[in-house]
Design a protein around this motif. Structure first.
Motif, PDB file in Angstrom:
ATOM      1  N   ARG A 176     -17.668  25.293 -24.361  1.00  0.00           N
ATOM      2  CA  ARG A 176     -18.382  24.986 -22.989  1.00  0.00           C
ATOM      3  C   ARG A 176     -18.218  23.719 -22.254  1.00  0.00           C
ATOM      4  N   SER A 177     -18.279  22.563 -22.920  1.00  0.00           N
ATOM      5  CA  SER A 177     -18.186  21.375 -22.352  1.00  0.00           C
ATOM      6  C   SER A 177     -16.647  21.241 -21.602  1.00  0.00           C
ATOM      7  N   LEU A 178     -15.694  21.844 -22.276  1.00  0.00           N
ATOM      8  CA  LEU A 178     -14.238  21.853 -21.843  1.00  0.00           C
ATOM      9  C   LEU A 178     -14.487  22.868 -20.350  1.00  0.00           C
ATOM     10  N   ASP A 179     -14.940  23.837 -20.361  1.00  0.00           N
ATOM     11  CA  ASP A 179     -15.208  24.709 -19.215  1.00  0.00           C
ATOM     12  C   ASP A 179     -16.095  24.080 -18.277  1.00  0.00           C
ATOM     13  N   GLN A 184     -13.431  31.542  -8.860  1.00  0.00           N
ATOM     14  CA  GLN A 184     -13.766  31.836 -10.254  1.00  0.00           C
ATOM     15  C   GLN A 184     -14.386  30.675 -11.112  1.00  0.00           C
ATOM     16  N   LEU A 185     -13.831  29.256 -10.442  1.00  0.00           N
ATOM     17  CA  LEU A 185     -14.108  28.243 -11.092  1.00  0.00           C
ATOM     18  C   LEU A 185     -15.461  27.549 -11.125  1.00  0.00           C
ATOM     19  N   TRP A 186     -16.275  28.373  -9.839  1.00  0.00           N
ATOM     20  CA  TRP A 186     -17.612  28.579  -9.794  1.00  0.00           C
ATOM     21  C   TRP A 186     -18.394  29.565 -11.103  1.00  0.00           C
ATOM     22  N   ASN A 187     -17.702  30.552 -11.312  1.00  0.00           N
ATOM     23  CA  ASN A 187     -18.212  31.416 -12.431  1.00  0.00           C
ATOM     24  C   ASN A 187     -18.156  30.760 -13.864  1.00  0.00           C
ATOM     25  N   ILE A 188     -17.016  29.936 -13.851  1.00  0.00           N
ATOM     26  CA  ILE A 188     -16.803  29.218 -14.981  1.00  0.00           C
ATOM     27  C   ILE A 188     -17.802  28.069 -15.089  1.00  0.00           C
ATOM     28  N   PHE A 189     -18.246  27.447 -14.179  1.00  0.00           N
ATOM     29  CA  PHE A 189     -19.041  26.358 -14.141  1.00  0.00           C
ATOM     30  C   PHE A 189     -20.569  26.775 -14.349  1.00  0.00           C
ATOM     31  N   ILE A 190     -20.955  27.836 -14.039  1.00  0.00           N
ATOM     32  CA  ILE A 190     -22.216  28.527 -13.955  1.00  0.00           C
ATOM     33  C   ILE A 190     -22.446  29.245 -15.726  1.00  0.00           C
ATOM     34  N   GLY A 191     -21.341  29.590 -16.328  1.00  0.00           N
ATOM     35  CA  GLY A 191     -21.479  30.172 -17.544  1.00  0.00           C
ATOM     36  C   GLY A 191     -21.051  31.602 -17.514  1.00  0.00           C
ATOM     37  N   ASP A 192     -20.694  32.151 -16.393  1.00  0.00           N
ATOM     38  CA  ASP A 192     -20.437  33.549 -16.399  1.00  0.00           C
ATOM     39  C   ASP A 192     -19.090  33.887 -17.099  1.00  0.00           C
ATOM     40  N   MET A 193     -18.194  33.012 -17.041  1.00  0.00           N
ATOM     41  CA  MET A 193     -16.592  33.140 -17.750  1.00  0.00           C
ATOM     42  C   MET A 193     -16.467  31.699 -18.254  1.00  0.00           C
ATOM     43  N   SER A 194     -15.333  31.747 -18.884  1.00  0.00           N
ATOM     44  CA  SER A 194     -14.658  30.691 -19.560  1.00  0.00           C
ATOM     45  C   SER A 194     -13.423  30.680 -19.149  1.00  0.00           C
ATOM     46  N   PHE A 195     -12.579  29.272 -19.327  1.00  0.00           N
ATOM     47  CA  PHE A 195     -11.316  29.220 -18.804  1.00  0.00           C
ATOM     48  C   PHE A 195     -10.386  30.138 -19.435  1.00  0.00           C
ATOM     49  N   VAL A 196     -10.494  30.198 -20.781  1.00  0.00           N
ATOM     50  CA  VAL A 196      -9.736  31.099 -21.545  1.00  0.00           C
ATOM     51  C   VAL A 196     -10.479  32.373 -22.261  1.00  0.00           C
ATOM     52  N   GLY A 197     -10.034  33.482 -22.260  1.00  0.00           N
ATOM     53  CA  GLY A 197     -10.506  34.529 -22.640  1.00  0.00           C
ATOM     54  C   GLY A 197      -9.931  35.930 -22.062  1.00  0.00           C
ATOM     55  N   PRO A 198     -10.208  36.913 -22.419  1.00  0.00           N
ATOM     56  CA  PRO A 198      -9.820  38.380 -21.788  1.00  0.00           C
ATOM     57  C   PRO A 198     -10.351  38.348 -20.395  1.00  0.00           C
ATOM     58  N   ARG A 199      -9.391  39.044 -19.431  1.00  0.00           N
ATOM     59  CA  ARG A 199      -9.788  39.291 -18.160  1.00  0.00           C
ATOM     60  C   ARG A 199     -11.072  39.956 -17.958  1.00  0.00           C
ATOM     61  N   ALA A 200     -11.856  39.526 -17.035  1.00  0.00           N
ATOM     62  CA  ALA A 200     -12.902  40.363 -16.497  1.00  0.00           C
ATOM     63  C   ALA A 200     -12.654  41.774 -15.722  1.00  0.00           C
ATOM     64  N   LEU A 201     -13.143  42.878 -16.331  1.00  0.00           N
ATOM     65  CA  LEU A 201     -12.680  44.172 -15.786  1.00  0.00           C
ATOM     66  C   LEU A 201     -13.959  44.493 -15.062  1.00  0.00           C
ATOM     67  N   LEU A 202     -13.758  45.404 -13.991  1.00  0.00           N
ATOM     68  CA  LEU A 202     -14.753  46.038 -13.270  1.00  0.00           C
ATOM     69  C   LEU A 202     -15.301  47.092 -14.002  1.00  0.00           C
ATOM     70  N   PRO A 203     -16.674  47.557 -13.934  1.00  0.00           N
ATOM     71  CA  PRO A 203     -17.339  48.568 -14.912  1.00  0.00           C
ATOM     72  C   PRO A 203     -16.763  49.620 -14.660  1.00  0.00           C
ATOM     73  N   GLU A 204     -16.460  50.001 -13.567  1.00  0.00           N
ATOM     74  CA  GLU A 204     -16.056  51.376 -13.117  1.00  0.00           C
ATOM     75  C   GLU A 204     -14.385  51.536 -13.113  1.00  0.00           C
ATOM     76  N   GLU A 205     -13.758  50.633 -13.583  1.00  0.00           N
ATOM     77  CA  GLU A 205     -12.395  50.670 -13.632  1.00  0.00           C
ATOM     78  C   GLU A 205     -11.705  51.897 -14.284  1.00  0.00           C
ATOM     79  N   ILE A 206     -10.561  52.267 -13.871  1.00  0.00           N
ATOM     80  CA  ILE A 206     -10.005  53.408 -14.408  1.00  0.00           C
ATOM     81  C   ILE A 206      -8.629  53.130 -14.755  1.00  0.00           C
ATOM     82  N   GLU A 207      -7.798  53.833 -15.419  1.00  0.00           N
ATOM     83  CA  GLU A 207      -6.244  53.605 -15.539  1.00  0.00           C
ATOM     84  C   GLU A 207      -5.643  54.854 -15.265  1.00  0.00           C
TER      85      GLU A 207
END
Length: 213
Positions: A16-19, A108-131
């Motif tokens: 978290r400190s790195l993020d 998305q740097l702002w999303n990382i700064f406030i803790g929703d995301m990290s610099f490294v991890g799985p890509r954030a997906l849409l809740p209704e996303e389809i393939e």
């Protein structure tokens, strides 16, 4: 691929400190780029500058992720929440540059700064996303093995799948890359992936997806 155990080899406060440090520095240094990108987007089609959508975060909690808009206005309403493809007609001329250099993801740097995301991890997906399978069958992502396991960690701006998985392979195979990270994550792996991401951005090679694992 079996679901790996959650691996936390270094304290989460260190991650978290790195993020916080990197995202705060990134927000400060990239401020002039935000102004330039805003002007380019407005000059091209006059549409919205930012693209914000709900994404699935750690523990399945939803958060709003922000990007610079790289597709035509109302693309989701007109075409649905589909994964981008090579030569995607929805992507604008400015958007192609932004996506190749990953500058569309600067907000998305702002999303990382406030803790929703990290610099490294799985890509954030849409809740209704389809393939969309080759046979035209529509598959909700939550039905694909590995979907739930990848939400045991914060989604990331970059990661193993973002760097090494070809864009057009199925989510089933991309999720295997995410599970590999969940089982192997270390501080030095995060540093390596972050440095690789900067190098790819400088070369403008994100859209080629020819990086070797």
């Amino acid at each position: 691929m079996p679901i790996p155990p959650l691996h936390e080899p270094y304290p989460s406060p260190l991650k978290r400190s790195l993020d916080i440090s990197l995202s705060g520095l990134g927000l400060l240094l990239s401020a002039p780029l935000w102004v330039f990108i805003t002007i380019l987007i407005k000059l091209e089609d006059g549409g919205p500058v930012f693209y914000g959508r709900e994404r699935v975060g750690k523990g399945g909690l939803l958060f709003r992720s922000w990007k610079f808009r790289s597709m035509i206005p109302d693309s989701d309403e007109r075409f649905g929440p589909l994964q981008a493809r090579d030569g995607d007609a929805r992507v604008t001329r400015v958007g192609r540059i932004l996506r190749a250099t990953a500058m569309d993801e600067l907000p998305q740097l702002w999303n990382i700064f406030i803790g929703d995301m990290s610099f490294v991890g799985p890509r954030a997906l849409l809740p209704e996303e389809i393939e969309v399978r080759a046979n035209g069958k529509l598959i909700p992502l939550e039905k694909i093995p590995g979907y739930e396991a990848r939400h045991r960690v914060r989604p990331g701006l970059t990661g193993v799948a973002q760097i090494y998985a070809p864009r057009d392979i199925s989510r089933r195979h991309k999720f295997k890359f995410d599970l590999l990270y969940i089982g192997k994550q270390t501080f030095w792996l995060d540093i390596r992936l972050i440095l690789l991401s900067f190098w790819i951005s400088l070369r403008g090679k994100w859209e080629s997806r020819q990086h070797k694992f």
